[in-house]
Design an enzyme around this catalytic site. Sequence first.
Site, PDB file in Angstrom:
ATOM      1  N   HIS A  35     -36.739 -20.089 -32.782  1.00 47.16           N
ATOM      2  CA  HIS A  35     -37.726 -19.766 -33.887  1.00 47.16           C
ATOM      3  C   HIS A  35     -37.031 -18.378 -34.628  1.00 47.16           C
ATOM      4  CE1 HIS A  35     -40.098 -22.960 -31.931  1.00 47.16           C
ATOM      5  NE2 HIS A  35     -40.420 -23.337 -33.290  1.00 47.16           N
ATOM      6  N   ARG A 185     -41.295 -27.867 -25.875  1.00 44.74           N
ATOM      7  CA  ARG A 185     -41.502 -29.020 -25.067  1.00 44.74           C
ATOM      8  C   ARG A 185     -40.778 -28.670 -23.517  1.00 44.74           C
ATOM      9  NH1 ARG A 185     -41.911 -32.446 -29.890  1.00 44.74           N
ATOM     10  NH2 ARG A 185     -44.072 -33.367 -29.848  1.00 44.74           N
TER      11      ARG A 185
END
Length: 276
Positions: A35, A185
Site C-alpha cells: 500500500h 491476508r
Amino acid sequence: MQIIRDPDGLNSALAEFEGETVALVPTMGALHAGHMALVEEARRHADRVVATIFVNPKQFGPNEDLARYPKREAEDAAMLEAAGCDLLWMPGVEDIYPPGFATKISVSGVSDRWEGEARPGHFDGVATVVAKLLLETFPDVALFGEKDFQQLAVIRRLVADLNIPTEIVSVATVREEDGLALSSRNAYLSPTERQQATALYRALCDAGDLLRGGRSPEAVLAEGKSALLDAGFSRVDYFALVDGATLEPVTVAESGTRLIGAAVIGGTRLIDNLAI
Ligand code: PAF
C-alpha cells in the site's frame, strides 16, 4: 494528514484542494509496504494524495473473512501520514451504503472467470464501491496494485465504460524477500504455511520460464498445479495463462499475456500473477 469520517467533512476537506491535482489510493486497511508503494507512486502523479480505508462488506461472500478481516486503524493512519498522504477518508458502512441503497455495478466479461467464479458477487462489490469512491472524490488519478490483477482489469473496464475521468495507474506487486506477494491476508498464515506459501510465486516463475522457453502452455499449467499441491496447498482454484486485458484464457504465451494463480493453504486463499 486530516482524518475524515463523515461525508460533509470529506466535501470540505476536498474543497481545500481546489486547483490542485488529487490521487486516490483506495484500501481496506491492514496496510503494508504494498500500500505504501501505491501512496509513493500517487505522490509522483498528483499534488495531493487521498487514501481511503473501508472494509467493503459487499465484496465478501457469506463464507469469507469479513468478520475477521484485520483492522489496525491507528497503525494504518500513522503509516499513511509517514508516507505523505494528505487526507484519509474512513467512511462507515452507512455512509457508503445508506438505507435504501439499491445500486449494483456489474462489469461483465472480465469479471466472469477466475476470482469471479471462485467468489460470486465479489467484483460487483468491488466495482460498486470503487465507482462510489471515485465519484465522491473525483480524483485525477487512482492507484491499484497489480497483485489483484483481475480487479485492476475490472476497474479499468468500469472507468472506461462509465466515462469516469480518472486515470487508473497500476503499481507492481511488492514481495517479501522470498517472493511471497505482500497481502493483508498473509497475517492468517501459520509459520509453516508461510514457508509453504512461497511455492505460489515459485510456480508462477517456473511456469513463466518454461513458457518463454517454448513449452506448451497446457503441460506447463498442469505442472504448475501439481507443484502447488506437492508444496502443501490443499486446493488450486486456477493456474492459468490469460490475456492481460480481457482475462480470457489464451493458448499462446506472448507479450501482454499473464499467468494467474489462486490456491488455498490451511484456511487461507492466496492469489498472485506474473507478466509474460
Ligand atoms: O484492493 C482492495 O483493497 C479493495 O478491493 C478495494 C479496491 C479497496 C475496494 O474495496
